[in-house]
Design a protein around this motif. Structure first.
Motif, PDB file in Angstrom:
ATOM      1  N   ILE A 145      13.082  35.321 -28.112  1.00 35.61           N
ATOM      2  CA  ILE A 145      11.377  33.741 -28.172  1.00 35.61           C
ATOM      3  C   ILE A 145      10.991  33.529 -29.419  1.00 35.61           C
ATOM      4  CG2 ILE A 145       9.375  33.188 -26.715  1.00 35.61           C
ATOM      5  CD1 ILE A 145      11.152  35.748 -24.793  1.00 35.61           C
ATOM      6  N   ASN A 146      10.658  32.810 -29.954  1.00 38.74           N
ATOM      7  CA  ASN A 146      10.552  32.070 -31.155  1.00 38.74           C
ATOM      8  C   ASN A 146       8.579  31.449 -30.967  1.00 38.74           C
ATOM      9  OD1 ASN A 146      12.198  32.805 -32.576  1.00 38.74           O
ATOM     10  ND2 ASN A 146      13.645  31.116 -32.182  1.00 38.74           N
ATOM     11  N   VAL A 147       7.628  32.193 -31.494  1.00 38.76           N
ATOM     12  CA  VAL A 147       5.691  31.516 -31.419  1.00 38.76           C
ATOM     13  C   VAL A 147       6.220  29.822 -32.143  1.00 38.76           C
ATOM     14  CG1 VAL A 147       3.736  31.845 -31.607  1.00 38.76           C
ATOM     15  CG2 VAL A 147       6.153  32.985 -30.491  1.00 38.76           C
ATOM     16  N   GLY A 148       6.093  29.197 -31.861  1.00 39.35           N
ATOM     17  CA  GLY A 148       5.861  28.100 -33.179  1.00 39.35           C
ATOM     18  C   GLY A 148       4.538  28.139 -33.224  1.00 39.35           C
ATOM     19  N   GLY A 149       4.050  27.172 -32.020  1.00 42.60           N
ATOM     20  CA  GLY A 149       2.943  26.192 -32.275  1.00 42.60           C
ATOM     21  C   GLY A 149       2.508  24.320 -31.360  1.00 42.60           C
ATOM     22  N   ALA A 187      11.429  28.255 -27.483  1.00 42.70           N
ATOM     23  CA  ALA A 187      10.951  28.347 -28.232  1.00 42.70           C
ATOM     24  C   ALA A 187       9.363  28.263 -27.776  1.00 42.70           C
ATOM     25  CB  ALA A 187      10.392  27.052 -28.826  1.00 42.70           C
ATOM     26  N   VAL A 188       8.180  28.767 -27.651  1.00 43.11           N
ATOM     27  CA  VAL A 188       6.706  28.770 -27.480  1.00 43.11           C
ATOM     28  C   VAL A 188       5.632  28.006 -27.751  1.00 43.11           C
ATOM     29  CG1 VAL A 188       5.207  30.246 -26.141  1.00 43.11           C
ATOM     30  CG2 VAL A 188       6.985  30.454 -25.366  1.00 43.11           C
ATOM     31  N   HIS A 189       5.155  27.554 -27.948  1.00 42.41           N
ATOM     32  CA  HIS A 189       4.114  26.400 -28.549  1.00 42.41           C
ATOM     33  C   HIS A 189       2.325  26.941 -28.016  1.00 42.41           C
ATOM     34  CE1 HIS A 189       7.304  25.014 -30.955  1.00 42.41           C
ATOM     35  NE2 HIS A 189       7.845  23.780 -29.544  1.00 42.41           N
ATOM     36  N   PRO A 190       2.374  27.547 -28.461  1.00 42.36           N
ATOM     37  CA  PRO A 190       0.078  27.945 -28.222  1.00 42.36           C
ATOM     38  C   PRO A 190      -0.309  27.053 -29.730  1.00 42.36           C
ATOM     39  CG  PRO A 190       0.943  29.977 -29.362  1.00 42.36           C
ATOM     40  CD  PRO A 190       2.668  28.762 -29.567  1.00 42.36           C
ATOM     41  N   GLY A 191      -1.202  26.020 -28.796  1.00 41.86           N
ATOM     42  CA  GLY A 191      -2.352  25.445 -29.339  1.00 41.86           C
ATOM     43  C   GLY A 191      -3.371  26.792 -30.098  1.00 41.86           C
ATOM     44  N   ALA A 192      -4.676  26.051 -29.718  1.00 46.25           N
ATOM     45  CA  ALA A 192      -5.969  27.635 -30.372  1.00 46.25           C
ATOM     46  C   ALA A 192      -6.101  28.429 -29.315  1.00 46.25           C
ATOM     47  CB  ALA A 192      -7.052  26.919 -30.547  1.00 46.25           C
ATOM     48  N   THR A 193      -5.872  29.540 -29.578  1.00 47.91           N
ATOM     49  CA  THR A 193      -5.544  30.779 -28.791  1.00 47.91           C
ATOM     50  C   THR A 193      -7.054  32.179 -28.862  1.00 47.91           C
ATOM     51  OG1 THR A 193      -3.393  30.335 -28.793  1.00 47.91           O
ATOM     52  CG2 THR A 193      -4.434  32.852 -27.593  1.00 47.91           C
ATOM     53  N   ARG A 194      -7.801  32.383 -28.160  1.00 51.18           N
ATOM     54  CA  ARG A 194      -8.051  32.932 -28.464  1.00 51.18           C
ATOM     55  C   ARG A 194      -7.790  34.744 -28.601  1.00 51.18           C
ATOM     56  NH1 ARG A 194     -13.793  34.751 -26.825  1.00 51.18           N
ATOM     57  NH2 ARG A 194     -13.803  33.144 -25.594  1.00 51.18           N
ATOM     58  N   THR A 195      -8.197  34.991 -30.333  1.00 46.89           N
ATOM     59  CA  THR A 195      -7.380  36.644 -30.228  1.00 46.89           C
ATOM     60  C   THR A 195      -8.691  37.093 -31.202  1.00 46.89           C
ATOM     61  OG1 THR A 195      -7.597  35.765 -32.796  1.00 46.89           O
ATOM     62  CG2 THR A 195      -5.371  35.650 -31.108  1.00 46.89           C
ATOM     63  N   ALA A 240      11.081  24.437 -25.346  1.00 40.91           N
ATOM     64  CA  ALA A 240       9.834  24.971 -25.903  1.00 40.91           C
ATOM     65  C   ALA A 240       9.316  24.487 -24.755  1.00 40.91           C
ATOM     66  CB  ALA A 240       9.655  24.207 -26.898  1.00 40.91           C
ATOM     67  N   ILE A 241       8.805  25.384 -24.800  1.00 41.57           N
ATOM     68  CA  ILE A 241       7.086  25.467 -23.737  1.00 41.57           C
ATOM     69  C   ILE A 241       5.876  25.907 -24.081  1.00 41.57           C
ATOM     70  CG2 ILE A 241       6.366  27.101 -22.020  1.00 41.57           C
ATOM     71  CD1 ILE A 241       9.217  26.652 -21.621  1.00 41.57           C
ATOM     72  N   ALA A 242       4.884  24.420 -23.891  1.00 39.63           N
ATOM     73  CA  ALA A 242       3.950  24.671 -24.345  1.00 39.63           C
ATOM     74  C   ALA A 242       3.005  25.949 -23.461  1.00 39.63           C
ATOM     75  CB  ALA A 242       3.225  22.806 -24.291  1.00 39.63           C
ATOM     76  N   VAL A 243       1.600  26.147 -24.137  1.00 34.99           N
ATOM     77  CA  VAL A 243       1.644  27.165 -24.135  1.00 34.99           C
ATOM     78  C   VAL A 243      -0.859  26.753 -24.269  1.00 34.99           C
ATOM     79  CG1 VAL A 243       2.827  29.086 -23.337  1.00 34.99           C
ATOM     80  CG2 VAL A 243       1.747  29.183 -25.752  1.00 34.99           C
ATOM     81  N   GLY A 244      -0.867  25.792 -24.480  1.00 35.48           N
ATOM     82  CA  GLY A 244      -2.166  25.552 -25.381  1.00 35.48           C
ATOM     83  C   GLY A 244      -3.053  24.792 -24.327  1.00 35.48           C
ATOM     84  N   GLY A 245      -2.916  25.327 -22.505  1.00 33.44           N
ATOM     85  CA  GLY A 245      -3.957  24.953 -21.834  1.00 33.44           C
ATOM     86  C   GLY A 245      -3.692  23.173 -21.629  1.00 33.44           C
ATOM     87  N   GLY A 246      -2.541  22.361 -21.886  1.00 30.33           N
ATOM     88  CA  GLY A 246      -2.345  20.905 -21.273  1.00 30.33           C
ATOM     89  C   GLY A 246      -3.330  19.849 -22.679  1.00 30.33           C
ATOM     90  N   ALA A 247      -2.394  18.925 -23.199  1.00 30.05           N
ATOM     91  CA  ALA A 247      -3.579  18.493 -24.429  1.00 30.05           C
ATOM     92  C   ALA A 247      -3.213  16.757 -23.646  1.00 30.05           C
ATOM     93  CB  ALA A 247      -2.048  17.482 -25.436  1.00 30.05           C
ATOM     94  N   PRO A 248      -4.274  16.762 -23.191  1.00 27.36           N
ATOM     95  CA  PRO A 248      -5.029  15.607 -23.000  1.00 27.36           C
ATOM     96  C   PRO A 248      -4.437  14.093 -23.198  1.00 27.36           C
ATOM     97  CG  PRO A 248      -7.091  16.564 -23.883  1.00 27.36           C
ATOM     98  CD  PRO A 248      -5.348  17.199 -23.765  1.00 27.36           C
ATOM     99  N   GLY A 249      -3.851  13.349 -22.466  1.00 25.97           N
ATOM    100  CA  GLY A 249      -3.475  12.286 -22.449  1.00 25.97           C
ATOM    101  C   GLY A 249      -2.165  12.206 -23.264  1.00 25.97           C
ATOM    102  N   THR A 250      -1.709  12.762 -23.514  1.00 29.79           N
ATOM    103  CA  THR A 250       0.013  12.745 -24.045  1.00 29.79           C
ATOM    104  C   THR A 250       0.792  13.435 -22.832  1.00 29.79           C
ATOM    105  OG1 THR A 250      -0.374  14.651 -24.996  1.00 29.79           O
ATOM    106  CG2 THR A 250      -1.197  12.795 -26.291  1.00 29.79           C
ATOM    107  N   ILE A 251       2.148  12.631 -22.707  1.00 32.52           N
ATOM    108  CA  ILE A 251       2.871  13.531 -22.203  1.00 32.52           C
ATOM    109  C   ILE A 251       4.257  13.510 -22.974  1.00 32.52           C
ATOM    110  CG2 ILE A 251       4.696  11.911 -19.945  1.00 32.52           C
ATOM    111  CD1 ILE A 251       2.562  10.044 -19.700  1.00 32.52           C
ATOM    112  N   HIS A 252       4.480  14.529 -22.734  1.00 30.78           N
ATOM    113  CA  HIS A 252       5.702  15.449 -23.460  1.00 30.78           C
ATOM    114  C   HIS A 252       7.109  15.403 -22.724  1.00 30.78           C
ATOM    115  CE1 HIS A 252       3.955  15.953 -27.060  1.00 30.78           C
ATOM    116  NE2 HIS A 252       2.628  15.950 -26.387  1.00 30.78           N
ATOM    117  N   TYR A 253       8.059  14.746 -22.155  1.00 24.82           N
ATOM    118  CA  TYR A 253       9.006  14.789 -21.220  1.00 24.82           C
ATOM    119  C   TYR A 253      10.370  15.552 -21.991  1.00 24.82           C
ATOM    120  CZ  TYR A 253      10.011  10.772 -22.040  1.00 24.82           C
ATOM    121  OH  TYR A 253      10.360   8.720 -23.076  1.00 24.82           O
TER     122      TYR A 253
END
Length: 253
Positions: A145-149, A187-195, A240-253
């Protein structure tokens, strides 16, 4: 504890001493996985390993390794196999949060910063995968599992985009090669994440930029990765799995 069928598995988590990597190591250990966490600072590694082991009762070892070094990566994998008798899961999370290069335009790109970003997050991921893959293939099962962004989907930071596109390219190539041999790569793509390093102002800004209205916690990213590391996730390979809480206004497929 969810039953992800991970009891007794063995994992390496690079970048595992802090932040998202540490949360991933904890989530895997909570599912019954013995974990090696790797980073460069042995003192921080030891403290994190002790903390995770005390919380979960699993074996957790901290091994210092710089993923820009083939010698250190190969030694990391060899020491893991020696300690645990093998390895089943690799999570690549060793990278500078936000990237080393701060360039916002081509004229600002510093070659050394750009090359180091790619060496750590793209070639570094390849180094660890190359070292681990023979063990996974030999046993006919494994997960990488590769953590991208989510910078992968944005302009304005050319090297930040480039390194995450590189992670996606590495992931798909590995998945096509290793998938038929029982090894899934995602791949897993986080956005801003609380650490542990996130202040409240940054958390508030992040909540305004996604569709759940709050910052995603590192533990929530880790929960997704724990599932992807499990036998239950066999249907997901090369994606790739996005894990950023959802990007408003965009569609990825």
């Amino acid at each position: 504890m969810a039953d992800y069928q991970l009891q007794g598995k063995r994992a390496i988590v690079t970048g595992g001493s802090r932040g998202i990597g540490k949360a991933i190591a904890l989530a895997l250990a909570q599912e019954g996985v013995d974990v090696v966490i790797a980073a460069r600072d042995q003192q921080v590694l030891d403290a994190s390993a002790q903390e995770i082991a005390a919380a979960t009762g699993r074996r957790v070892l901290g091994i210092s390794a710089d993923t820009t070094s083939k010698q250190q990566v190969d030694a990391l994998v060899a020491r893991t196999v020696e300690a645990f008798g093998g390895v089943d899961i690799l999570v690549n999370a060793a990278a500078q949060p936000g990237g080393i290069s701060t360039a916002t335009g081509v004229a600002e790109v510093v070659d050394a910063d750009a090359l180091l970003d790619l060496d750590v997050k793209v070639i570094g991921y390849l180094r660890t995968a190359r070292a681990v893959a023979p063990f996974l293939v030999e046993q006919g099962w494994g997960r990488i599992i590769n953590v991208g962004g989510l910078a992968i989907h944005k302009t304005g930071r050319p090297i930040a985009t480039l390194r995450n596109v590189g992670v996606a390219a590495v992931t798909k190539n590995l998945a096509d090669e290793l998938g038929p041999k029982g090894v899934n790569v995602v791949a897993v793509h986080p956005g801003a994440t609380r650490t542990e390093r996130t202040d409240e102002a940054a958390a508030e800004r992040a909540g305004k930029g996604n569709t759940i209205g709050r910052i995603v916690d590192a533990a929530e990213v880790a929960a997704v990765i724990a599932f992807l590391a499990s036998p239950l996730a066999v249907a997901i390979n090369g994606d790739a799995i996005a894990v950023g809480g959802g990007a408003p206004g965009t569609i990825h497929y």
